[in-house]
Design a protein around this motif. Structure first.
Motif, mmCIF file in Angstrom:
data_model
loop_
_atom_site.group_PDB
_atom_site.id
_atom_site.type_symbol
_atom_site.label_atom_id
_atom_site.label_comp_id
_atom_site.label_asym_id
_atom_site.label_seq_id
_atom_site.Cartn_x
_atom_site.Cartn_y
_atom_site.Cartn_z
ATOM 1 N N LEU A 171 0.824 -1.212 0.000
ATOM 2 C CA LEU A 171 0.000 0.000 0.000
ATOM 3 C C LEU A 171 0.858 1.262 0.000
ATOM 4 C CD1 LEU A 171 -2.706 -1.165 2.560
ATOM 5 C CD2 LEU A 171 -3.006 -0.916 0.088
ATOM 6 N N THR B 235 -7.434 -2.950 -3.690
ATOM 7 C CA THR B 235 -7.935 -4.189 -4.288
ATOM 8 C C THR B 235 -6.790 -5.133 -4.637
ATOM 9 O OG1 THR B 235 -7.992 -3.033 -6.423
ATOM 10 C CG2 THR B 235 -10.067 -3.221 -5.218
ATOM 11 N N THR B 236 -5.670 -4.559 -5.101
ATOM 12 C CA THR B 236 -4.502 -5.375 -5.440
ATOM 13 C C THR B 236 -3.902 -5.990 -4.182
ATOM 14 O OG1 THR B 236 -3.996 -3.978 -7.357
ATOM 15 C CG2 THR B 236 -2.214 -5.362 -6.491
ATOM 16 N N LYS C 165 -15.476 1.992 -4.528
ATOM 17 C CA LYS C 165 -15.151 2.473 -5.859
ATOM 18 C C LYS C 165 -16.328 2.291 -6.811
ATOM 19 C CE LYS C 165 -11.376 2.260 -9.223
ATOM 20 N NZ LYS C 165 -10.106 1.580 -9.574
ATOM 21 N N GLN D 169 -3.041 -0.433 -5.301
ATOM 22 C CA GLN D 169 -4.443 -0.219 -4.979
ATOM 23 C C GLN D 169 -4.862 -1.178 -3.865
ATOM 24 O OE1 GLN D 169 -6.633 2.092 -6.240
ATOM 25 N NE2 GLN D 169 -4.858 2.981 -7.287
ATOM 26 N N ASP E 36 -11.980 0.895 -0.655
ATOM 27 C CA ASP E 36 -12.797 2.076 -0.885
ATOM 28 C C ASP E 36 -14.024 1.681 -1.704
ATOM 29 O OD1 ASP E 36 -10.846 3.633 0.358
ATOM 30 O OD2 ASP E 36 -9.757 3.907 -1.534
#
Length: 307
Positions: A66, A73-74, A111, A71, A109
């Motif tokens: 991070l 999600t990654t 998104k 991201q 988040d």
């Protein structure tokens, strides 16, 4: 004082885990994602002399991802890969217990992915028209990409599912395609209309002259190669660039298909069946970007203010 258990060589055990994933009928894309995540973690542990089965190690690794700009999600997907690996290690008796049970995943988040507009879709499809003077091989690639885009747009099928479709799975007369490698190993039949059937027919007539025409795969690549998820990503990305679309990703077609289905008056249950969703929350996740606009259109058609 009891001796500390010796950590097995996790790198040596990785191939066995991948075999187990395939035996569980995980898609090749899922196997690759899990493999990449686990390998990246083990490489980080080796570089930082960290114990891979300690909770502090995986937390530090995720934090590093991070901080480096990954991201959420990654980072979440990478962490999930490692957790799936250690869960398998415990199930197989390679380690006494899974050390990462209950560890929290990175917070995501909320998104919102905006669907492609009708103008963008028209430009994208226009970019798949073979130019004058195109060779048969070039024309086949253009027609292939148009057929893929139309199939994804009309059915909401995942890119990985589309890549895995075989020639025998498509029935142009019935207007159906069989998704045999759906998420979680669940297959389904998806319908498509005359415009998609026409695009597929144009592609198939050119495909018949390809050197791999006798192979079972529906989609064929360049210079005698097969067609993979990465190839789809690259091919459709090129069409999107030609169409002037910024930030395109094949998965955006799934969001667009879901929005267009509901905007046209299609039922949520029908959309879930065609797209391969089993939970309503997944439908909401993919369609929330334009939910207010659809609700406004519906409200105008109901005209509830008329008394």
């Amino acid at each position: 004082m009891p001796k500390r258990a010796v950590t097995p060589d996790l790198g040596v055990l990785l191939p066995s885990w991948l075999l187990a994933l395939r035996a569980d009928r995980k898609s090749e894309q899922t196997v690759k994602t899990y493999s990449d995540g686990a390998r990246a973690y083990l490489a980080w542990c080796a570089a930082h002399e960290a114990e891979p089965l300690e909770r502090g190690s995986i937390r530090a690794w995720v934090a590093g991802l991070l901080e480096a700009g990954a991201q959420p999600t990654t980072a979440r997907a990478r962490q999930l890969a490692v957790r799936r690996f250690t869960s398998w290690l415990a199930e197989e008796g390679e380690i006494p217990a899974d050390p990462f049970v209950g560890i929290k995943a990175p917070k995501l988040d909320a998104k919102i992915v905006e669907p492609l507009t009708d103008d963008e879709l028209r430009a994208l499809l226009k970019a798949c028209t073979p130019p004058k003077g195109a060779t048969p091989a070039e024309a086949m690639r253009y027609r292939r990409d148009e057929a893929m885009l139309r199939l994804m747009l009309e059915t909401g099928a995942r890119a990985g599912e589309v890549v895995s479709i075989e020639l025998a799975d498509v029935d142009l007369q019935a207007g159906t395609a069989v998704i045999r490698k759906g998420k979680g190993g669940k297959g389904r039949v998806v319908p498509f209309g005359p415009h998609t059937a026409l695009a597929l027919d144009r592609y198939l007539r050119l495909r018949a002259h390809h050197r791999l025409a006798v192979t079972p795969a529906l989609w064929l690549g360049d210079r005698g190669k097969g067609f993979t998820y990465d190839a789809l990503h690259k091919a459709l990305g090129m069409r999107a660039t030609a169409a002037g679309i910024v930030g395109f990703h094949p998965h955006k077609m799934r969001h667009t298909a879901a929005h267009r289905w509901l905007a046209a008056g299609g039922s949520e249950g029908g959309l879930m069946a065609v797209a391969g969703w089993t939970r309503p929350d997944m439908l909401m996740r993919y369609t929330k970007a334009q939910a207010s606009a659809r609700a406004a259109d519906e409200a105008r058609s109901l005209n509830l203010g008329e008394l």
